[in-house]
Design an enzyme around this catalytic site. Structure first.
Site, PDB file in Angstrom:
ATOM      1  N   GLY A   1     -24.383  26.512 -33.558  1.00  0.00           N
ATOM      2  CA  GLY A   1     -23.347  26.540 -32.787  1.00  0.00           C
ATOM      3  C   GLY A   1     -23.157  25.532 -31.850  1.00  0.00           C
ATOM      4  O   GLY A   1     -24.232  25.044 -31.216  1.00  0.00           O
ATOM      5  N   SER A   2     -21.977  24.992 -31.683  1.00  0.00           N
ATOM      6  CA  SER A   2     -22.055  23.579 -30.882  1.00  0.00           C
ATOM      7  C   SER A   2     -20.650  23.071 -30.866  1.00  0.00           C
ATOM      8  O   SER A   2     -19.614  23.633 -31.422  1.00  0.00           O
ATOM      9  CB  SER A   2     -23.128  22.725 -31.445  1.00  0.00           C
ATOM     10  OG  SER A   2     -23.059  22.550 -32.682  1.00  0.00           O
TER      11      SER A   2
END
Length: 217
Positions: free
Chosen positions: A185-186
């Site tokens: 996630g990012s």
């Protein structure tokens, strides 16, 4: 095809799945419970495998377009003050990656790496306004013939615990090649000179190495 950054995790996850399957078969006496444990373990393995997938998206480099460096949703298109490198106003385009997106970062343009720096930081949710300046991140600037200097920033999210960056200052890089990986996630921010023609819209789904973010007439 899987990304090399997932090699160790995939090996551990696969080994754990096999071990849990064997142990549940041997020690769990209730058939429904055994199957439930095995199914849950298999689903978790599939999630790990899909996270580290690396689709083959070979391209012919084009100096007149900037391609999306990652898969995800366009969440920001606005004029901002970039304070780390340019120290002036730039046009920011941000792409948010959910855990189900491909997390390979690819070079959006060919050119010379002018700047590459890692910053330790917090793990705010990736869409938080302060994530760009307070989260763990890397900043990379590539100088291209058509666009001049373009900055992109890999930003860790609430789940991301490791950013991998392959960009080395002074080296020549090719559009479409692997530039790194962000685990779990990012988001990626991109900064363009004011007046750059942006070809995406807010909430549009971008595909790494395929979606044109900006072009030069």
């Amino acid at each position: 095809m899987f990304h090399k950054e997932g090699g160790k995790i995939i090996l551990i996850a696969t080994s754990a799945t096999v071990l849990i399957y064997l142990l549940s078969h041997k020690f769990v006496t209730l058939s429904w419970l055994e199957k439930t444990i095995q199914i849950i373990t298999l689903v978790l393995l599939i999630l790990v495998l899909q996270f580290f997938r690396n689709p083959n998206r070979k391209i012919t480099p084009n100096e007149k377009v900037v391609l999306a460096p990652v898969d995800g949703k366009v969440v920001v298109i606005e004029e901002v003050y970039e304070e780390e490198y340019f120290k002036d106003k730039r046009l920011q385009v941000s792409i948010f990656m959910s855990p189900i997106n491909v997390h390979v970062t690819r070079y959006c343009i060919s050119g010379k790496v002018k700047f590459s720096k890692y910053h330790p930081g917090k793990y705010l949710v990736a869409w938080h306004p302060k994530a760009s300046t307070e989260n763990e991140r890397t900043t990379v600037v590539i100088e291209s013939k058509e666009f001049g200097e373009i900055l992109y920033r890999q930003i860790a999210g609430a789940l991301a615990k490791r950013i991998v960056n392959y960009a080395v200052e002074g080296t020549q890089v090719m559009q479409g090649d692997d530039a790194g990986f962000i685990k779990f996630g990012s988001r990626v921010d991109m900064y363009f000179p004011l007046g750059t023609q942006i070809d995406v819209k807010l909430k549009q789904n971008a595909v790494g190495n395929q979606t044109v973010i900006a072009h030069k007439a």
